[in-house]
Motif scaffolding. Structure first.
Motif, short mmCIF file in Angstrom:
data_model
loop_
_atom_site.label_atom_id
_atom_site.label_comp_id
_atom_site.label_asym_id
_atom_site.label_seq_id
_atom_site.Cartn_x
_atom_site.Cartn_y
_atom_site.Cartn_z
N ASP A 171 4.37 4.82 -6.91
CA ASP A 171 3.61 4.90 -5.65
C ASP A 171 2.86 5.96 -5.52
OD1 ASP A 171 4.10 2.07 -4.47
OD2 ASP A 171 5.78 2.74 -3.62
N ARG A 237 -3.67 -2.30 -5.88
CA ARG A 237 -2.67 -1.08 -5.74
C ARG A 237 -3.30 0.21 -5.67
NH1 ARG A 237 2.61 -0.94 -6.26
NH2 ARG A 237 2.49 1.21 -7.20
N PRO A 239 -1.87 3.87 -5.68
CA PRO A 239 -0.95 4.79 -5.49
C PRO A 239 -1.70 6.17 -5.42
CG PRO A 239 -1.15 4.26 -7.75
CD PRO A 239 -1.93 3.11 -6.92
#
Length: 291
Positions: A171, A237, A239
């Motif tokens: 992350d 995603r 991060p």
């Protein structure tokens, strides 16, 4: 025109082979098991069997940090090998295109490096690549040396693929933001190699040393941020990409703080310019992540 390329397992060579097939070019690529460029007999035999009109050298020792602890291996791959290959090309009367690196510079220049800037490699990798350049120049006048930087693509191990892997697992990523360079796609390097080959075929080639890198410059942090932003379109995603300094991420080999290369001489001479690095990076991400 028949092309012989050494270093078939490398990421540049694999891209070049794929592009040659797409363009209908006559290219034979050999890996180290078939012809080690530091083995004079193997190189001479390969040239005699293939009978090329031009040779591309994509073989090199590229493990920058490992080179600090194994200088003999780096010397063999980056200096001895090019010397042997250049001598064989000179004997056979064929030109050689040799791929080199931004690591021949120390990175202290403020602006982009041009071909006439003095070299001052910081470590074993850069030093052996500089020695390889000198060996090529000494062995054959019919050479084109291409210095490139921050190479990435769909094949082999490279920064872009590492970022995609890490972004899938983490992350938060911490990426160096005080080193600057020009990310260069293997697709553009392959096109540049063929631009040189076409100039040789046309009788318009101007031999010498050239810089060839992706258009535009950024930091590793900027490069990573672009990769992850584009990947998010496929993965969803996002991060966090945190900026750190070189001092925060010590490595065995010292990296140039500035690896930016001015590629205008190559463009003027061979009429080819690399795509903006953001464009190519997006294309590679799409290739790797699209269903």
């Amino acid at each position: 025109m028949r092309i012989l390329m050494f270093g078939a397992n490398g990421q540049v060579a694999r891209e070049t082979v794929a592009l040659a097939a797409a363009q209908g070019r006559d290219l034979v690529a050999l890996d180290r098991t078939q012809a080690d460029i530091a083995d004079a007999e193997a190189v001479a035999r390969a040239i005699a069997e293939v009978k090329p009109d031009i040779v591309f050298n994509g073989a090199a020792y590229t493990a920058v940090d490992k080179a600090e602890g194994d200088p003999a291996a780096a010397e063999r791959g980056n200096a001895t090998g090019p010397a042997v290959l250049a001598a064989a090309c000179a004997k056979a009367g064929i030109p050689l295109v040799h791929i080199s690196t931004d690591y021949v510079f120390d990175g202290t220049k403020t602006g982009a490096y041009v071909e006439s800037d003095p070299i001052a490699p910081l470590g074993v990798y850069g030093g052996t690549k500089a020695a390889g350049e000198a060996a090529v120049r000494a062995a054959t006048e019919r050479h084109v040396i291409l210095r490139t930087s921050w190479v990435y693509g769909a094949h082999g191990a490279n920064f872009l693929k590492t970022m995609l892997r890490l972004a899938g697992d983490r992350d938060r990523l911490t990426i160096v933001a005080d080193q600057r360079g020009c990310p260069t796609a293997t697709r553009d390097i392959a096109e540049a190699l063929f631009a040189v080959a076409d100039a040789v075929a046309a009788g318009t080639v101007r031999y010498g040393t050239y810089h060839f890198a992706g258009t535009g410059a950024t930091t590793w942090h900027g490069f990573a941020s672009e990769i992850i932003a584009h990947a998010a379109r496929h993965t969803g995603r996002t991060p966090d990409v945190a900026a750190i300094t070189t001092a925060d991420y010590p490595t065995p080999a010292q990296r140039p703080a500035n690896s930016e290369l001015d590629s205008s001489l190559f463009e003027q001479t061979f009429r080819y310019r690399a795509a903006p690095w953001q464009t190519r990076a997006g294309e590679v991400v799409d290739t790797l992540l699209a269903p």
